[in-house]
Design a protein around this motif. Structure first.
Motif, short mmCIF file in Angstrom:
data_model
loop_
_atom_site.label_atom_id
_atom_site.label_comp_id
_atom_site.label_asym_id
_atom_site.label_seq_id
_atom_site.Cartn_x
_atom_site.Cartn_y
_atom_site.Cartn_z
N ASP A 24 26.37 104.17 84.26
CA ASP A 24 27.50 103.38 83.76
C ASP A 24 28.29 102.64 84.82
N ALA A 25 27.83 102.61 86.05
CA ALA A 25 28.61 101.94 87.09
C ALA A 25 27.70 101.29 88.11
N VAL A 26 26.81 100.43 87.65
CA VAL A 26 25.85 99.78 88.55
C VAL A 26 26.41 98.44 88.98
N ASP A 27 26.52 98.24 90.27
CA ASP A 27 26.97 96.97 90.81
C ASP A 27 25.85 95.95 90.59
N ALA A 28 26.15 94.81 90.01
CA ALA A 28 25.14 93.78 89.75
C ALA A 28 24.42 93.37 91.03
N ALA A 29 25.10 93.43 92.16
CA ALA A 29 24.49 93.05 93.45
C ALA A 29 23.36 94.01 93.82
N PHE A 30 23.40 95.25 93.34
CA PHE A 30 22.33 96.20 93.61
C PHE A 30 21.04 95.73 92.93
N LEU A 31 21.15 95.26 91.69
CA LEU A 31 19.97 94.80 90.96
C LEU A 31 19.56 93.39 91.36
N TYR A 32 20.52 92.59 91.77
CA TYR A 32 20.26 91.19 92.10
C TYR A 32 20.84 90.89 93.48
N PRO A 33 20.24 91.45 94.56
CA PRO A 33 20.83 91.33 95.90
C PRO A 33 20.93 89.91 96.43
N ALA A 34 20.06 89.01 95.99
CA ALA A 34 20.10 87.65 96.50
C ALA A 34 21.14 86.79 95.79
N CYS A 35 21.72 87.33 94.74
CA CYS A 35 22.68 86.58 93.93
C CYS A 35 24.09 86.73 94.51
N ALA A 39 28.45 84.88 90.90
CA ALA A 39 27.39 84.44 89.98
C ALA A 39 26.79 85.64 89.24
N ALA A 40 26.61 86.75 89.96
CA ALA A 40 26.09 87.96 89.32
C ALA A 40 27.04 88.44 88.23
N ALA A 41 28.33 88.41 88.51
CA ALA A 41 29.32 88.84 87.53
C ALA A 41 29.31 87.93 86.31
N ARG A 42 29.18 86.61 86.52
CA ARG A 42 29.11 85.66 85.40
C ARG A 42 27.90 85.95 84.52
#
Length: 169
Positions: A24-35, A39-42
């Motif tokens: 329940d607390a995954v940082d989007a940057a972990f899944l999409y490191p190049a983003c 932009a990942a948050a959007r």
């Protein structure tokens, strides 16, 4: 099989989610490191209600398998992460101890009932229950099952495994 809570009927098939982990607390940057973080948050906000924690903006992820039963087959789509696996580079999956097989049993199925395993891809959170540790040896969890995956995915994974450096654990 009796239709379990959380199951869906599609013609003669019953599809049931077999949960393993809720993250329940995954940082989007972990899944999409190049983003870029903004932009990942959007992009994360486009995932729909329940997919993003409102206060922190962190993603809500689920590691699970799908059980598909038909009159002729008992199919498991992906096998989640598995217990006791060495994954020091991915702490959330390292040495898990989850009641996944008990949850499968609650859906009315034992490992011996599975006759087909379909692997959508070969990441650690999709193949872990392919094996279990018994008497110090890793053995097939679903001994009667035939396993299916794309040849392209298998070749890609084998190539990655033969190269030195960081990989998906």
């Amino acid at each position: 099989m009796e239709q379990a809570l959380g199951s869906h009927r599609l013609g003669a098939a019953t599809i049931t989610k077999i949960p393993e982990l809720a993250l329940d607390a995954v940082d989007a940057a972990f899944l999409y490191p190049a983003c870029e973080p903004e932009a990942a948050a959007r992009e994360a906000r486009k995932l729909g209600s329940g997919s993003v924690e409102g206060q922190t903006g962190r993603l809500r992820q689920s590691v699970h398998a799908w059980l598909v039963t038909t009159p002729d087959r008992t199919i498991l789509v992906d096998t989640a992460s598995g217990n006791g696996k060495e994954r020091p580079g991915l702490a959330v999956l390292h040495h898990l101890d989850e009641p996944f097989l008990e949850r499968l049993a609650a859906a009315g199925v034992t490992p011996d009932d599975i006759d087909l395993v379909l692997l959508t891809h070969l990441h650690a959170d999709h193949v872990g229950w392919n094996t279990i540790l018994e008497n110090g040896r890793w053995v097939p969890t679903f001994p009667r099952a035939r396993y299916y995956m794309s040849r392209r995915e298998l070749e890609h994974t084998l190539q990655e495994a033969s190269e030195p450096g960081d990989r998906d654990p």
